[in-house]
Each structure stands twice: as structure tokens, then as C-alpha cells.
Design an enzyme around this catalytic site. Sequence first.
Site, short mmCIF file in Angstrom:
data_model
loop_
_atom_site.label_atom_id
_atom_site.label_comp_id
_atom_site.label_asym_id
_atom_site.label_seq_id
_atom_site.Cartn_x
_atom_site.Cartn_y
_atom_site.Cartn_z
N LYS A 1 35.64 54.92 16.06
CA LYS A 1 34.72 55.17 17.18
C LYS A 1 34.35 56.58 17.30
O LYS A 1 33.10 57.13 17.45
CB LYS A 1 35.22 54.59 18.16
CG LYS A 1 35.16 52.96 18.23
CD LYS A 1 35.54 52.29 19.59
CE LYS A 1 35.20 50.72 19.46
NZ LYS A 1 36.21 50.18 18.66
N VAL B 1 33.82 45.24 44.08
CA VAL B 1 34.02 44.84 45.34
C VAL B 1 35.73 44.62 45.59
O VAL B 1 36.12 44.04 44.99
CB VAL B 1 33.38 43.49 45.71
CG1 VAL B 1 33.85 43.05 47.20
CG2 VAL B 1 31.89 43.84 45.39
N GLY C 1 40.99 57.05 45.81
CA GLY C 1 40.10 55.99 46.09
C GLY C 1 40.54 55.26 47.62
O GLY C 1 40.00 54.63 48.23
N SER D 1 47.41 58.71 44.49
CA SER D 1 46.67 59.89 43.64
C SER D 1 46.72 61.19 44.47
O SER D 1 46.93 62.35 44.20
CB SER D 1 45.24 59.76 43.45
OG SER D 1 44.62 58.81 44.64
N ILE E 1 37.66 41.31 44.69
CA ILE E 1 37.22 40.44 43.63
C ILE E 1 37.89 41.01 42.26
O ILE E 1 37.46 42.37 41.96
CB ILE E 1 35.85 40.69 43.55
CG1 ILE E 1 35.16 40.06 44.89
CG2 ILE E 1 35.06 39.87 42.44
CD1 ILE E 1 33.65 39.84 44.87
N ASP F 1 46.49 51.72 52.71
CA ASP F 1 47.55 50.71 52.18
C ASP F 1 48.90 51.00 52.89
O ASP F 1 49.37 51.97 52.42
CB ASP F 1 47.23 51.04 50.66
CG ASP F 1 47.92 49.88 49.87
OD1 ASP F 1 48.54 49.08 50.33
OD2 ASP F 1 47.31 49.75 48.66
N THR G 1 33.52 43.31 40.37
CA THR G 1 34.75 43.91 40.28
C THR G 1 35.04 44.88 41.23
O THR G 1 36.04 45.29 41.54
CB THR G 1 35.62 44.13 39.00
OG1 THR G 1 34.86 44.88 38.14
CG2 THR G 1 35.58 42.79 38.12
#
Length: 325
Positions: free
Chosen positions: A71, A102, A188, A179, A105, A253, A100
Site C-alpha cells: 500500500k 454518535v 475527546g 489522553s 452507537i 467519565d 459510529t
Amino acid sequence: RKTPSSENNTNYDFCEFLIELANYERNVNRNIYKYNAYRNAANTLAAYPTRIKSGEEAQKLKGIGAKIAKKIDEFLQTGKLQKLEKIREDDDSTAINLLTRVSGIGPAKAKELVDANIKSIEDLKKNKGKLNHHQLIGLKYFEDFEKKIPREEIKRIEDFIKTEIDELDSEYKITVCGSYRRGKAESGDIDVLITHPSYNSKDGSKKKSHLLKNVVEVLKSKKLITETISLGDVKFMKTCKNHSEGCVARRLDIRLIPQDQYYLGILYFTGSDLFNKNMRAHALEHGFTLNEYTLRVAGEPVKITSEEDIFDYIGYPYKQPSERN
Ligand code: DCP
Ligand code: MG
Ligand code: MN
């Protein structure tokens, strides 16, 4: 420190197509093995100091085999990849990739939705009946959750949470992992681990529920947490809306970890997920089993009193959080 996504990496364009292929394997084919293989290759190329000039040169590096080398040659010669061009043209693959993104999901749910001809955010809004509580919140805050959180904002939220929880009970210990702990300029979500000296893994499940509930209640009353995504046993995921930050909803979280498993929890939730996988594989090769709760040798749990302990036991060279990509 160079990562696949940092533009100062001289092999940036190779990393870009490898990550796109990785996401395709995870989201559309649900092939985690290939997903990891592409990401490992991207990490290797990002860390390589000079520009790769051929597939042959790349193939000498760890994690790059004949297929990826081919590649690289195709990309060097034509400036693109046939395989990626086809994937990008495929509407269903594109829709699965989009859905994905969302929160809540996953690839299987995305496939199910696309099969029911639900292929866009607009389509989702017209089909809320197909979504669970978590997915509905993911949809509601889709734009907000796509925005990265600047490090300074996480620092302010960290200080706020520490102050509030300290006031509740000064025996709580709090570490922001993910992170952010790896030193990233933006994240994120915000991954918060907490522990309390009165909570140990052998205690059973009675004590922990109020220890976590009390924290959540305080942060709710202070309007940091406005919505609760899931209330599992130990895992809590929260939506936090910090009004001083222009009202962008963030994912928070929060997990309560027993004191005796705290360092294993910190190691795990600091990541990266790829680093964890590679470290776990190393542990296995040396007769250990490592997960977010325990390190075992010959089935027996090992006593851990620091993160360094874990690296020492399995003979893995210690890496600073910022080096764990
Ligand atoms: N983790 C893991 N395997 C997974 C998911 C998570 O090992 N499948 C661990 C490693 C991650 C940590 O949990 O670093 C936190 O998960 P996040 O999804 O929040 O990932 P990060 O914090 O690393 O990145 P982001 O900035 O996207 O939140
Ligand atoms: Mg995170
Ligand atoms: Mn997280």
C-alpha cells in the site's frame, strides 16, 4: 513526541490513510485485529525519524508486513489507494462510519440502522425510537461531543472537581487519566478515577455505591453534571456542561476504583488503548495476566503499590504517560 495525528511527523500522509483503513476495519468489517494492525503500523511510521521512501524500507520496521508495504508503494506511485477510493464511494460504509461517531452507537448498532435505511444524523433525529438513553444523549450533543476539549479547560474542571470532592470528604483520591494524563493538548473526553480508603475489592458491592453516588450528587448540585448517561456498577459516564466554557457539553467519565486496584486502574485508564494491548501481550508472553483490575502470576494476584510496580513485575521498560501512545 510524534503520533500518527501530529502534523510534524514526516510520514503523516501514510499515517492518515492507515488510520482511515483502521477505522473502516473496526466500524464496517468489525475486524479489531486488522484495526489494531493498521494502528500499530501508523504508530511505528509516526515515530520513524525520516521520510519512508519505499514499501521495502517500511517493511523492515516492526508491525509493517508485506500488505502494508504494498500500500505504501501504491501511495508513493499514484498518490492514492484504490481500496480507499472504493470505500469512500460506498454509501453504506460512509454512513456506518458517520453513525459510529454518535456516542453510544457502536459498529453493530450502526450497521443495524443503515440496514433500516437510517444513514444520516437527520435520519436519526426522525427515528429516535430506535435509540437508547445513551444514544439519545449522543445524538442531542452530537456537535458538542465532536469538539475536542482543550487541556486548559480540563485543568479547570480537574481543579473544580478536586475542590468539591475534598469538601465532601478529604479522604477521596482523584486522578484525571486518559489522553489528558498522556499530556495531549486536547482530549475527546475527561476520564476521572476516584478511590477511597474505605473501599477495597474484597468488600463486596455495598460500600461503593454511596461513595460514587455522593460524588455524583455534589457535582450535579454544582451544575457540572447535567445528564447521566449510564449508571452501571462501577462505570459511570456523565455529560458535563460547564457553563463558564460557553456551554459546550463535554463527556465526563467518572469511575470509582477500589483502593487496592487503584494503580492498575490508573495504568489502564491512562492508555492509550493500543499501548495497553501491547503491554498486556508482553505480560502474557512472560506468564502474567494483566487487566484493569489485577496482575496475576500463576493465577495469584500480585500486590501493587505504584504504577512502576506493574512495569517492574512484568519486565516492561517504564514509560512516562506521555510516551504511552
Ligand atoms: N481503554 C482501553 N481500551 C478500550 C477503551 C479504553 O484500554 N477499548 C483505556 C485506554 C484509554 C482509556 O481507557 O486511554 C480512556 O479511554 P478513552 O476512550 O477516553 O480514550 P483516551 O482518553 O485515550 O482518548 P480521548 O482523548 O479520545 O478521550
Ligand atoms: Mg478520554
Ligand atoms: Mn473516556
